[in-house]
Write a protein that holds these residues in place. Structure first.
Motif, PDB file in Angstrom:
ATOM      1  N   ASN A   1      -5.814   8.303   5.689  1.00  0.00           N
ATOM      2  CA  ASN A   1      -5.301   8.227   4.740  1.00  0.00           C
ATOM      3  C   ASN A   1      -5.654   9.226   3.597  1.00  0.00           C
ATOM      4  OD1 ASN A   1      -4.742   7.307   1.587  1.00  0.00           O
ATOM      5  ND2 ASN A   1      -4.902   5.277   2.548  1.00  0.00           N
TER       6      ASN A   1
ATOM      7  N   THR B   1      -1.343   0.669  -2.886  1.00  0.00           N
ATOM      8  CA  THR B   1      -1.727   1.758  -2.331  1.00  0.00           C
ATOM      9  C   THR B   1      -0.843   3.023  -2.880  1.00  0.00           C
ATOM     10  OG1 THR B   1       0.248   1.187  -0.451  1.00  0.00           O
ATOM     11  CG2 THR B   1      -2.127   0.684  -0.015  1.00  0.00           C
TER      12      THR B   1
ATOM     13  N   THR C   1     -10.458   7.623   5.211  1.00  0.00           N
ATOM     14  CA  THR C   1      -9.893   8.261   3.869  1.00  0.00           C
ATOM     15  C   THR C   1     -10.343   9.732   3.914  1.00  0.00           C
ATOM     16  OG1 THR C   1     -11.568   7.640   2.533  1.00  0.00           O
ATOM     17  CG2 THR C   1      -9.608   6.295   2.787  1.00  0.00           C
TER      18      THR C   1
ATOM     19  N   GLY D   1      -0.106   6.793   2.662  1.00  0.00           N
ATOM     20  CA  GLY D   1      -0.893   8.110   2.655  1.00  0.00           C
ATOM     21  C   GLY D   1      -1.330   8.703   3.864  1.00  0.00           C
ATOM     22  N   SER D   2      -0.534   8.351   4.943  1.00  0.00           N
ATOM     23  CA  SER D   2      -0.910   8.825   6.133  1.00  0.00           C
ATOM     24  C   SER D   2       0.014  10.457   6.727  1.00  0.00           C
ATOM     25  CB  SER D   2      -0.792   7.890   7.437  1.00  0.00           C
ATOM     26  OG  SER D   2       0.407   7.357   7.452  1.00  0.00           O
TER      27      SER D   2
ATOM     28  N   ARG E   1      -4.391   9.730   0.808  1.00  0.00           N
ATOM     29  CA  ARG E   1      -3.927   9.678  -0.675  1.00  0.00           C
ATOM     30  C   ARG E   1      -4.806   8.586  -1.477  1.00  0.00           C
ATOM     31  NH1 ARG E   1       1.114   5.801  -0.955  1.00  0.00           N
ATOM     32  NH2 ARG E   1       2.156   7.753  -0.319  1.00  0.00           N
ATOM     33  N   CYS E   2      -5.233   7.768  -1.177  1.00  0.00           N
ATOM     34  CA  CYS E   2      -6.220   6.883  -1.971  1.00  0.00           C
ATOM     35  C   CYS E   2      -7.569   7.143  -1.889  1.00  0.00           C
ATOM     36  CB  CYS E   2      -5.805   5.265  -1.102  1.00  0.00           C
ATOM     37  SG  CYS E   2      -4.154   4.517  -1.291  1.00  0.00           S
TER      38      CYS E   2
ATOM     39  N   ALA F   1      -8.842   2.272  -0.866  1.00  0.00           N
ATOM     40  CA  ALA F   1      -8.232   2.054   0.643  1.00  0.00           C
ATOM     41  C   ALA F   1      -8.779   0.655   0.933  1.00  0.00           C
ATOM     42  CB  ALA F   1      -8.469   3.125   1.314  1.00  0.00           C
TER      43      ALA F   1
ATOM     44  N   PRO G   1     -10.939   1.966   6.459  1.00  0.00           N
ATOM     45  CA  PRO G   1      -9.955   2.861   6.603  1.00  0.00           C
ATOM     46  C   PRO G   1     -10.645   4.225   6.558  1.00  0.00           C
ATOM     47  CG  PRO G   1     -10.000   2.045   4.536  1.00  0.00           C
ATOM     48  CD  PRO G   1     -10.902   1.073   5.289  1.00  0.00           C
TER      49      PRO G   1
END
Length: 594
Positions: free
Chosen positions: A282, A548, A305, A34-35, A284-285, A290, A303
Motif C-alpha cells: 500500500n 482508504t 505499507t 493504493g497498490s 497511499r495510506c 491501513a 498490511p
C-alpha cells in the motif's frame, strides 16, 4: 530517461507488479487500495502498444466510469502514448456501443440496432412508468417494480429466472424495451443485452474483435455486471483469442445498483488458465489508517505499507449533522494553519443530502467546497469542457492542463476529421475567455462550434446526453446558473477547495486528510440494508473505500441520530464503528486506541 522507462523501473521495485507486467497470458490482478494498479495497467498497456501490436491492431482499455477512463487517458498520454487507434480507452458502455453494436448489427441481420441512441433519463423514466401501467393490473402495488426490473435486466436473467421474479415483471420489462425502441432509443442495460447476443450468437463478431483487439485490459473488474462479464469472457477466456489483463478488488465493489457481482473477479482469478497476482504493498495510506481499514473488513491481516504513521480519530457531536460540519470546519482551519492545502482535504458522507448540508455549513464558515451536485453527468465531452474552462480562466499552462493535450482529447471525441475542423474556433474561444466570463455563454459557444461543424451526429450517446444536461444546468434557472468560467474550470481542478463527496462517488480519489461524516446507524449501513445481506456488506465496503482515500489522517464524526423524512431516528452510531474497534462497545468506558 523516458517516462515509460522510468515507469518500468518503478515496477521492478515491486515483485508482484513486475510479475503481473511480465505475464503474457491471461492475468487477473487483485489490487487493494493504493497498490499502484493504475500505474501497472497503463505501463503495461503502453509497452504492449509499442512492442506487440501489428499496424491494424489495438488494445482496449476499459473501465466503468468516465472519470476513471479520463484518468487512464491522462496517465497513458503522460507515458508518451497517444490515445486513439492503437490504445482505445473508454467505458464499458462506450465500448459496447462503438465497437460492437454500431459496426456489427447490420451484418448480423439487425440493422435497426445500429440506429438506436441512448435514451435520455426522462424518456426512460416515462417509458418505465408506461410499461408498468401496461403490464400490471389496475390497483396493483408497483412501488418497487421499476427497481426490481432494472436490477433483473442488469443481471441478464434467463427465461426461467424471469419467471421467478414475480408476476408481470417480464411483461413490463419487455414493454419498456419496446416503448424505447419505438422511439429509436435503447438504454445501457438494453445495449449490453444486444451486445451479448452479437458476441455470443454470431461467431464472426468474435473473430473480428479478436483480430482488432488482441489485448483486453479491464480496470475495476469487480464493477462489471454479469452481461459485461459474458462479453469479456466470450472474447478472451472462453473461446475467444484476445489476451485478458483484468485488475480489480472485490473489497471495493460498491456499485451494486449497476448489477455488479464482485465474486466474478475471484472466479476469474481462480481459473487454471488465468495467472493470479495479488498486489500487497500500500503506497497511499499511513500504517495506522491501513490497519484500521483492515479491521473494517473484519480481517487481522497486517498490511504492508510504504508510509509510516497516519492518524485515525472518532469524534462524537451530539447536536447532529450541522454540529458535525461545524467541527469539521474548525478542523479544516487548523489543518490549513499547519500547512495543509484545501485541495488535499475531503469530506465524505453516506448520502447526497448529507453532502448538501455539509457544503452549506462549510461555505458559511468561508471554506470553499467543491461538490458534484449531479446537475450533469461526467462524460468525455463534459470533462474536456471543464478542462477547457480551467485552461482559459485558471492559469492556462499553470493549471496543470496543457492545451495540446486538451485539443488531442477534443479531437478524439468523435469523428476525428470533423472535430479537427472545429479546433481553430475552439482555440480562438479559449484565448478570448477571461476569468469572469459567463460559463453559460462559454458552453453555448462550444455548442455553436459543434453544430456548425456537424459534430453532433458523431458524438457518442453519453456525451450528447451529458452535454444537454450541462447546458441546462448553466442556463437561467438551472442548478449552476450564474457560474463563471473560472467556477466551471475549478470543478475539474478542485484547486483551492475542499472536496465534498458521497461515499460512492469518492472511489478512485485520494487526499491527505479525509473526514467521514454522518456515520449513523440507518445512514451507514442504510436503514433498509438487512444484517449481513448483500446490501449490508456493500455498505461496509463503502466505509472501507472511504477510509482508504486518506494518506495522512481520517476523522470519523457521528451523532448517534439523524433526521429522516419520517422523523428523528435515534439508532446510535454505525455498527461498523463497533465492529472495527473504532468505537467502544456500549458499556465500555473508553474506546480502544486507534
Amino acid at each position: 530517461m523516458s517516462a515509460l522507462r522510468q515507469a518500468l523501473d518503478d515496477l521492478k521495485d515491486n515483485p508482484e507488479q513486475w510479475e503481473a507486467y511480465q505475464q503474457r497470458g491471461h492475468c487477473a490482478v487483485l489490487a487493494p487500495p493504493g497498490s499502484g494498479k493504475t500505474k501497472l495497467l497503463t505501463t503495461k498497456a503502453v509497452w504492449l502498444a509499442n512492442n506487440l501490436l501489428g499496424p491494424s491492431q489495438g488494445l482496449a482499455c476499459v473501465t466503468l466510469t468516465n472519470a476513471a477512463a479520463n484518468e487512464l487517458r491522462t496517465r497513458i498520454r503522460a507515458l508518451g502514448q497517444p490515445v486513439g487507434h492503437a490504445v482505445s480507452v473508454g467505458t464499458v458502455h462506450s465500448f459496447v456501443m462503438s465497437h460492437i453494436i454500431r459496426p456489427f448489427s447490420a451484418p448480423a441481420g439487425h440493422p435497426e440496432w445500429a440506429g438506436y441512441t441512448l435514451a435520455p433519463r426522462q424518456v426512460a423514466r416515462d417509458a418505465m412508468i408506461h410499461a408498468i401501467n401496461l403490464a400490471f393490473p389496475a390497483g396493483a402495488d408497483t412501488r418497487y417494480v421499476a427497481s426490481t426490473i432494472s436490477r433483473n435486466r442488469k443481471m441478464c436473467l434467463t427465461d426461467e429466472e424471469w419467471q421467478t421474479a414475480g408476476p408481470f415483471m417480464r411483461d413490463a420489462a419487455e414493454a419498456f424495451e419496446r416503448l424505447l425502441r419505438q422511439q429509436n432509443y435503447i438504454d445501457f442495460d438494453g445495449a449490453v443485452r444486444v451486445a451479448v447476443d452479437l458476441v455470443e450468437q454470431h461467431p464472426f463478431v468474435q473473430t473480428v474483435l479478436n483480430a482488432r483487439f488482441p489485448y483486453l485490459m479491464i480496470d475495476e473488474y469487480q464493477d462489471l455486471a454479469p452481461g459485461l462479464h459474458r462479453i469479456v469472457s466470450a472474447l478472451s477466456i472462453d473461446e475467444g483469442k484476445s489476451t485478458l489483463f483484468a485488475v480489480g478488488d472485490p473489497d471495493q465493489a460498491i456499485f451494486g445498483f449497476t448489477g455488479t457481482r464482485p465474486e466474478l473477479l475471484l472466479e476469474l482469478a481462480d481459473r487454471s488458465d488465468v495467472h493470479r497476482v495479488d498486489l500487497r504493498i500500500n503506497y497511499r495510506c499511513g500504517a495506522v489508517i491501513a490497519q484500521a481499514a483492515q479491521r473494517i473488513l473484519g480481517t487481522d491481516v497486517q498490511p504492508h505499507t510504504m508510509r509510516g504513521g497516519g492518524a485515525v480519530t472518532v469524534q462524537y457531536e451530539p447536536n447532529g449533522l450541522t454540529a458535525q460540519a461545524d467541527y469539521i470546519a474548525e478542523r479544516i482551519r487548523a489543518l490549513c494553519a499547519e500547512g495543509a492545502q484545501l485541495r488535499e482535504i475531503a469530506v465524505l458522507a453516506p448520502q447526497n443530502d448529507d453532502c448538501a448540508a455539509i457544503v452549506e455549513v462549510l461555505r458559511g464558515h468561508g471554506i470553499p467546497a467543491s461538490w458534484n451536485t449531479g446537475a450533469y453527468d461526467s462524460s468525455p465531452l463534459t470533462i474536456v469542457i471543464e478542462a477547457f474552462a480551467a485552461w482559459a480562466a485558471c492559469g492556462r499552462e499553470d493549471c496543470g492542463h496543457h492545451l495540446g493535450d486538451l485539443l488531442d482529447q477534443w479531437q478524439h471525441l468523435g469523428d476525428w476529421d470533423a472535430f479537427r475542423a472545429a479546433t481553430d474556433g475552439i482555440v480562438d474561444l479559449l484565448l478570448h475567455t477571461t476569468t469572469g466570463s459567463n460559463a453559460a455563454v462559454f458552453v453555448e459557444a462550444i455548442a455553436t462550434a459543434i453544430d456548425a461543424s456537424a459534430l453532433s451526429s458523431t458524438l457518442r450517446d453519453d456525451d450528447a446526453a451529458a452535454f444537454t444536461r450541462m447546458r441546462a444546468a448553466l442556463a437561467d434557472g438551472g442548478a449552476m446558473a450564474g457560474y463563471t468560467v473560472e467556477q466551471l474550470g475549478r470543478l475539474r481542478l478542485r484547486d483551492g477547495r475542499v472536496e465534498v463527496s458521497s461515499m460512492t462517488s469518492s472511489k478512485g480519489l485520494e487526499f491527505d486528510h479525509v473526514f467521514i461524516a454522518a456515520v449513523e446507524q440507518g445512514r451507514l449501513p442504510y436503514y433498509s440494508s438487512g444484517y449481513q445481506t448483500v446490501a449490508w456488506l456493500e455498505d461496509r465496503r463503502k466505509f472501507y473505500v472511504s477510509f482508504t482515500r486518506a494518506r495522512e489522517s481520517v476523522a470519523v464524526v457521528y451523532s448517534g441520530w439523524y433526521l429522516a423524512p419520517f422523523g428523528v431516528k435515534r439508532d446510535g452510531p454505525s455498527v461498523f464503528l463497533f465492529e472495527s474497534g473504532l468505537l467502544a462497545r456500549p458499556g465500555r468506558q473508553t474506546p480502544p486506541d486507534c
